[in-house]
Design an enzyme around this catalytic site. Structure first.
Site, PDB file in Angstrom:
ATOM      1  N   LYS A  67      45.271  45.561  13.876  1.00 35.82           N
ATOM      2  CA  LYS A  67      46.464  44.749  14.099  1.00 35.82           C
ATOM      3  C   LYS A  67      46.091  43.270  14.161  1.00 35.82           C
ATOM      4  O   LYS A  67      45.090  42.896  14.793  1.00 35.82           O
ATOM      5  CB  LYS A  67      47.134  45.188  15.402  1.00 35.82           C
ATOM      6  N   SER A 141      55.241  47.121  18.113  1.00 35.22           N
ATOM      7  CA  SER A 141      54.899  45.995  17.262  1.00 35.22           C
ATOM      8  C   SER A 141      53.719  46.302  16.337  1.00 35.22           C
ATOM      9  O   SER A 141      53.463  45.558  15.382  1.00 35.22           O
ATOM     10  CB  SER A 141      54.553  44.763  18.117  1.00 35.22           C
ATOM     11  N   SER A 165      54.167  49.670  22.018  1.00 36.22           N
ATOM     12  CA  SER A 165      53.831  49.388  20.629  1.00 36.22           C
ATOM     13  C   SER A 165      52.756  50.291  20.056  1.00 36.22           C
ATOM     14  O   SER A 165      52.603  50.369  18.837  1.00 36.22           O
ATOM     15  CB  SER A 165      53.387  47.927  20.497  1.00 36.22           C
TER      16      SER A 165
END
Length: 582
Positions: A67, A141, A165
């Protein structure tokens, strides 16, 4: 060790296959920075050389999607905002550990900007479409990392989880998401969202691979002041007959119809796995969840990137900017009041979960379309975090796994939520629910303890081992230096005493892994004539085990010839039955 690398192929072949899959999938929005295939292939070749040189690498050739709010040296970190970008000089500790174990980073993935959102659409690099249906959201996310795994590109995806997330995207793709206890996986090198509640998480297509990666990343890190080690009393296993809480019907009102029905069927599967299911009132948890965005705790998001967003960068997502801007108005007294509310909620949560091994929850409420989220970006996002937002606030661990699919065949996910540091309990229960042949180890610490009598499985004191979370490690035999006697105790138990090489017989027992504090509790409460001492096993090991004093053994019945306590009890029962029959 990672078990699911396709075909156990060599690292360079895996890299070739991954880039072929990237081209086939044609999902450019997954990546913010995709490394050149040549660079990744060179690292794969280096891993192969390490293996050829005799290195033992738990994650050899495993492909990782990271990420883009987590630093990888030499690559830009954008947090999905172009103006925020910087080139990382140092790799985040968790990623360092993966690479040291032989993993290879493919690139940096898209996310809801500044890790603020559960939808995967709040990014100037594009909305990340669901891997199975491009009209639906991927969840955020950590959207890009989850989709890279779900598309079969990466073996594991690394995300972060403040509000859910690392779990919501897993649920929407039918994969596994591990959110360990806060701090167990260090957050060094992570752009903070809410620094006190951020967790580094892992996605994988199966539980074993997710847990293997999480285990490698775990451990304290001096560069992260919030990192934590597994404590001395860590639970190392779930009991055989687990007790699992589920929400009462009223607490499931936020679920869509298909999800409510899927949760009911999943709960039935959990009951069929041997667990006892009991409904509880989780309203205290749901109320605490509101504090993350609706309370003063959101001020931590402004502390992280508020000053930057105050410059009104062109790439700022409007929804994210509005959330963080409003957080700047939070007052100190309001923040202090919410911390007090959280402390009370943590105590209430501990009381609620006392006596349960885990809480089974739906991971999220529904699976909306990208169009629906664009029409209602705040309301839908708020609902999606109904069952995830409170976990980090209340210091709870969670593992997201696939549940029973909806009636239409769509993925549906559930979470096993446990108190802090009971992560291995959640792993064990997840493995049972998923029907895994083996259970992966997330927590690898503790002391071996040999038992030979009333603490054996199925015997009257075995509950004491389960109470401290002891983990069965297999059957064992002593050397032939030991003799076994039947002591005159309540409950009945044997006494094991070492007489000398060749002066006894191999005695059958069981080996358990217990925490250091658990072993200490046994020692502190040990009744006469029992003792804990070093026991020699037939395979050459010496472990701590139960024995008894020599004088007690000499005044008891010698039962060495039975070879073990259970055999003695079985034959004793047979003799008693024959005596009654005659």
């Amino acid at each position: 060790m990672i078990t699911g690398v396709p075909g156990n192929s060599v690292p360079t072949a895996r890299v070739t296959a991954a880039y072929r899959r990237i081209a086939e999938a044609d999902r450019p929005e997954v990546w913010i920075t995709l490394r050149p295939e040549s660079a990744v292939a060179a690292e794969a070749a280096a891993v192969e050389q390490r293996l050829a040189d005799g290195a033992s690498l738990a994650l050899a050739g495993v492909l990782v999607a990271v990420k883009d709010n987590i630093d990888v040296a030499g690559l830009p970190t954008t947090a999905a905002c172009p103006e925020f970008a910087y080139t990382a000089e140092v790799t985040a500790a968790a990623i360092e550990r993966l690479v040291a174990a032989g993993a290879i980073v493919l690139g940096k993935t898209n996310l809801d900007q500044f890790a603020t959102g559960l939808v995967g659409t709040r990014s100037p690099y594009g909305a990340v479409r669901n891997a199975h249906d491009p009209t639906l959201i991927s969840g955020g996310s950590s959207s890009g990392s989850a989709v890279a795994v779900a598309l079969g590109i990466a073996d594991i995806g690394i995300g972060t989880d403040t509000a859910g997330s690392g779990r919501v995207p897993a649920a929407l793709h039918g994969i596994v998401g591990v959110k360990a206890t806060l701090g167990v996986i260090p957050a060094h090198g992570v752009v903070p969202a809410c620094a006190d509640y951020d967790a580094v998480t892992v996605f994988a297509r199966d539980l074993a691979n997710a847990v293997a990666a999480a285990a490698v990343m775990s451990g304290p890190e001096p560069r992260d002041p919030r990192s934590r080690a597994w404590p001395a009393d860590v639970r190392l296993a779930a009991p055989l007959a687990a007790r699992i809480a589920i929400p009462r019907t009223a607490d499931l009102a936020a679920l869509s119809g298909p999800y409510r029905e899927a949760f009911a069927r999943t709960a039935a599967v959990v009951a069929d796995s041997g667990a006892t299911i009991e409904e509880v009132d989780i309203s205290v948890l749901l109320d605490a969840a509101l504090l993350l965005y609706d309370g003063a705790i959101v001020a931590e998001r402004h502390a992280a990137v508020g000053t930057f967003l105050d410059t009104a960068p062109a790439g700022a997502d409007p929804t994210v900017a509005a959330i963080i801007e409003s957080a700047g108005a939070t007052t100190g007294p309001a923040f202090a009041a919410d911390l007090d509310t959280l402390a009370r909620a943590r105590a209430a949560a501990a009381e609620l979960l006392n006596g349960f091994d885990a809480l089974l929850l739906p991971t999220t409420t529904e699976h909306p379309s990208i169009a629906a989220v664009q029409a209602d970006p705040v309301g839908i996002n708020r609902r999606l975090g109904t069952y995830t937002n409170f976990c980090n606030l209340l210091d709870l661990a969670a593992i997201a796994i696939p549940g029973e699919s909806t009636a239409a065949g769509a993925p549906f996910g559930v979470m096993l939520v446990t108190p802090a540091f009971a992560d291995q309990v959640a792993v064990d229960l997840a493995a049972r629910i998923l029907g895994a042949e083996t259970t992966p180890l997330l927590v690898e610490r503790g002391v071996d303890l040999a038992v030979f009598g009333a603490h054996l499985r199925g015997q009257p004191l075995h509950w004491q081992l389960e109470k401290i979370g002891a983990r069965f490690a297999g059957d064992i035999h002593t050397t032939d230096a030991y003799r076994l006697t039947a002591l005159n105790t309540t409950p009945p138990k044997p006494g094991l005493v070492r007489h000398g090489d060749g002066l006894g017989a191999p005695i059958l027992g069981e080996l358990f892994r217990v925490s250091e504090a658990g072993l200490g509790s046994f020692l502190a409460a040990l009744p006469a004539p029992m003792a804990l001492t070093s026991i020699e096993l037939s395979d050459g090991r010496s472990v701590i085990g139960f024995a008894c004093t020599y004088d007690a053994a000499t005044t008891s019945t010698d039962i060495t010839s039975f070879g073990g306590w259970k055999s003695y009890l079985e034959h004793g029962a047979q003799r008693a039955s024959l005596a009654v029959g005659s």
